[in-house]
Write an enzyme that holds these catalytic residues in place. Structure first.
Site, PDB file in Angstrom:
ATOM      1  N   GLU A   1      -7.035   0.769  49.063  1.00 17.62           N
ATOM      2  CA  GLU A   1      -6.592   0.528  47.361  1.00 17.62           C
ATOM      3  C   GLU A   1      -5.388   1.005  47.622  1.00 17.62           C
ATOM      4  O   GLU A   1      -5.667   1.233  46.268  1.00 17.62           O
ATOM      5  CB  GLU A   1      -8.260   1.473  46.911  1.00 17.62           C
ATOM      6  CG  GLU A   1      -9.154   1.382  47.618  1.00 17.62           C
ATOM      7  CD  GLU A   1     -10.874   1.808  46.973  1.00 17.62           C
ATOM      8  OE1 GLU A   1     -10.036   2.986  45.721  1.00 17.62           O
ATOM      9  OE2 GLU A   1     -11.696   2.041  46.668  1.00 17.62           O
TER      10      GLU A   1
ATOM     11  N   GLU B   1     -15.643   0.472  52.326  1.00 19.78           N
ATOM     12  CA  GLU B   1     -16.629   1.700  51.819  1.00 19.78           C
ATOM     13  C   GLU B   1     -17.541   1.626  50.863  1.00 19.78           C
ATOM     14  O   GLU B   1     -17.619   0.227  50.194  1.00 19.78           O
ATOM     15  CB  GLU B   1     -15.447   2.379  50.778  1.00 19.78           C
ATOM     16  CG  GLU B   1     -14.169   3.250  52.025  1.00 19.78           C
ATOM     17  CD  GLU B   1     -13.347   3.738  50.353  1.00 19.78           C
ATOM     18  OE1 GLU B   1     -13.945   3.810  49.501  1.00 19.78           O
ATOM     19  OE2 GLU B   1     -12.446   3.794  51.297  1.00 19.78           O
TER      20      GLU B   1
HETATM   21  C1  GBH Z   1     -12.665   4.801  46.653  1.00 24.28           C
HETATM   22  O1  GBH Z   1     -11.998   4.601  45.452  1.00 24.28           O
HETATM   23  C2  GBH Z   1     -11.783   5.431  47.159  1.00 24.28           C
HETATM   24  O2  GBH Z   1     -10.851   4.879  47.967  1.00 24.28           O
HETATM   25  C3  GBH Z   1     -12.588   7.367  48.162  1.00 24.28           C
HETATM   26  O3  GBH Z   1     -11.496   8.359  48.378  1.00 24.28           O
HETATM   27  C4  GBH Z   1     -13.243   7.826  46.952  1.00 24.28           C
HETATM   28  O4  GBH Z   1     -13.571   8.928  47.506  1.00 24.28           O
HETATM   29  C5  GBH Z   1     -14.511   6.347  46.782  1.00 24.28           C
HETATM   30  O5  GBH Z   1     -14.118   5.478  46.154  1.00 24.28           O
HETATM   31  C6  GBH Z   1     -15.259   7.480  45.622  1.00 24.28           C
HETATM   32  O6  GBH Z   1     -14.594   7.244  44.517  1.00 24.28           O
HETATM   33  O7  GBH Z   1     -11.970   8.296  37.271  1.00 24.28           O
HETATM   34  O8  GBH Z   1     -12.661   6.624  34.957  1.00 24.28           O
HETATM   35  O9  GBH Z   1     -10.475   7.263  36.034  1.00 24.28           O
HETATM   36  C7  GBH Z   1     -13.408   3.530  44.460  1.00 24.28           C
HETATM   37  C8  GBH Z   1     -12.703   3.287  43.730  1.00 24.28           C
HETATM   38  C9  GBH Z   1     -10.658   3.427  41.504  1.00 24.28           C
HETATM   39  C10 GBH Z   1     -13.205   4.688  41.695  1.00 24.28           C
HETATM   40  C11 GBH Z   1      -9.874   4.498  40.131  1.00 24.28           C
HETATM   41  C12 GBH Z   1     -12.362   6.195  40.346  1.00 24.28           C
HETATM   42  C13 GBH Z   1     -11.186   5.560  38.785  1.00 24.28           C
HETATM   43  C14 GBH Z   1     -12.100   6.095  37.482  1.00 24.28           C
HETATM   44  N1  GBH Z   1     -11.948   3.911  42.216  1.00 24.28           N
HETATM   45  N2  GBH Z   1     -11.559   5.022  39.987  1.00 24.28           N
HETATM   46  S1  GBH Z   1     -11.370   6.969  36.224  1.00 24.28           S
END
Ligand code: GBH
Length: 440
Positions: A172, A353
């Site tokens: 990511e 994922e």
């Molecule tokens: C993934 O990200 C990761 O690869 C993994 O490590 C993580 O544990 C898993 O998903 C579950 O979250 O809080 O409003 O700023 C998922 C994509 C992109 C989701 C960034 C959360 C942040 C939103 N992520 N997003 S915010």
């Protein structure tokens, strides 16, 4: 479009790669064990106010000391594939230079343990834990970081390459750019869009150089990136919303897919970068050819769709999970997979994922429903010719959920952090049956 009704008796292709995912900083703990050096996340999580509950990855699920127990849990599930990441600073404590043999040995033992249990390792080289020593000299803001990453990739791919056949470079990069360098909510906590886009380019360059470094080791196997992608829909049927959705698709998806798979940045995304944006000079002649070095597979991470209004803002149209950003729309996975095939051809795909956090700690019926609905959408895509080879639930274990600390439980196996006791959730029992029957 309505989500597909879940039919019973969907059989997956023979040899389908049923799996589960984790990442190093989120599960390992052992932060200073056996010579591991700090990463940006060690530093960041220890700063006051960075994580919701003050949690850090110092201990996490203590997987570093409990890997054999976890391997046995994986075997009991019948997993065919386990996706984990390597802590760069465990192998190279300062990011480059001398290898920490004890750190590398941990991953040799883990891989041996997987192979003994008939589980195929899928290894991510970078899941956000840049060595702190490299951050101190600029981290991903600095072009050299791409080269340091490729050197690290070369070391690891050569060392483990007689046992590991499947590799992922970056996890990511979009999240690193948006949350680590723009919102500043993840490490390294930078809040500067211009710097973020430079870091984004260097991450992609690091991916391409790592692919080349892997090939140069002479090891057999496959390598690609793991991208989080969101199908983008206009929030209404206005012409303006449709236009905004195309632009947002550039940001969410094509900005990452196009360089990696087509050796180009999308014109409409590039056009959004001001004439004096530093990313424009960060992109050197020849970079895109490197970034687009042939990938053998693509890891697809799907959690949520995006809806865009006529003004270009985002709205949610479906119920969310405990993670407020995650609106649930399983049909989006079908749309995403079929779109990748349509626009990027038949590169082998694996879902690296997919999952949700649940408040119910053991009887997680909501997780079962979500996994079943997404697998139904994936099956529909396969039946229409999408080359989907596997599916990895996020996550095997409850773990350190970054800025959310330990307040969200994403595992199919529960972890009691006071005792480190593992306990299977209802979803683990369900997933074991899915794997055994090769279907839902
Ligand atoms: C993934 O990200 C990761 O690869 C993994 O490590 C993580 O544990 C898993 O998903 C579950 O979250 O809080 O409003 O700023 C998922 C994509 C992109 C989701 C960034 C959360 C942040 C939103 N992520 N997003 S915010």
């Amino acid at each position: 479009p309505a989500a597909p009704v879940a039919p019973v008796g969907l059989v997956f292709p023979k040899g389908f790669g049923w799996g589960a995912s984790t990442s190093a900083y989120q599960v390992e703990g052992g932060a200073t064990a056996d010579g591991r050096g700090p990463s940006v996340w060690d530093v960041f999580s220890h700063e006051p106010g960075r994580t919701r509950d003050g949690g850090t990855g110092d201990v996490a699920a203590d997987h570093y000391h409990r890997s054999y127990e976890d391997l046995d849990l994986m075997r009991a599930l019948g997993l065919k594939s386990y996706r984990f990441s390597i802590s760069w600073s465990r192998v190279l404590p300062t990011g480059r230079g001398t290898v920490n043999a004890k750190g590398l040995d941990f991953y040799h033992r883990l891989v041996d343990g997987l192979l003994e249990r008939g589980i195929t390792p899928l290894v991510t080289l970078f899941h956000w834990d840049t060595p702190q020593a490299l951050q101190q000299v600029g981290g991903w803001q600095q072009r050299d970081c791409a080269k340091w990453f490729a050197d690290y990739a070369s070391t690891v791919c050569y060392s483990l390459g007689d046992k590991v056949q499947s590799w992922l470079t970056l996890n990511e990069p979009k999240t690193v750019v948006e949350v680590g360098y723009t919102a500043g909510v993840h490490a390294p906590g930078v809040r500067d869009r211009r710097i973020a886009n430079v870091a984004g380019h260097h991450l992609l360059l690091g991916h391409g150089l790592a692919v080349q470094a892997f090939r140069a080791t002479g090891r057999k196997g496959r390598i690609g990136a793991a991208l989080n992608l969101s199908p983008v829909y206009p929030a209404d049927d206005s012409e303006a919303a449709r236009r905004q959705a195309v632009l947002a698709d550039g940001e969410e998806n094509r900005r990452w897919l196009d360089p990696v798979l087509l050796s180009r940045y999308p014109d409409d995304w590039l056009a959004t970068q001001p004439a004096d944006a530093p990313v424009r000079t960060a992109i050197h002649d020849g970079d895109l050819a490197v970034i687009g070095a042939k990938s053998d597979l693509l890891g697809v991470q799907y959690y949520n769709p995006a809806y865009v209004t006529a003004k270009g803002t985002r709205v949610q149209k479906h119920p969310t999970t405990q993670a407020s950003w995650q609106e649930v729309y399983p049909q989006g996975l079908y749309d995403l997979l079929t779109r990748i095939k349509r626009d990027y051809g038949d590169i082998p795909l694996t879902i690296t994922e997919n999952g949700m956090p649940t408040v119910r700690e053991i009887d997680d019926q909501d997780r079962i429903a979500l996994l079943r609905d997404h697998l139904t959408a994936a099956h529909q895509a396969i039946s229409e010719g999408v080359r989907l080879e596997g599916y990895h639930v996020w996550s095997l274990l409850d773990n350190f959920e970054w800025a959310e600390g330990y307040t969200q439980r994403w595992g199919i196996i529960h972890v009691d952090y006071a005792t480190q006791q593992r306990r299977r959730k209802a979803s683990a029992d369900w997933y074991q049956q899915v794997i055994a029957r090769n279907g839902i």
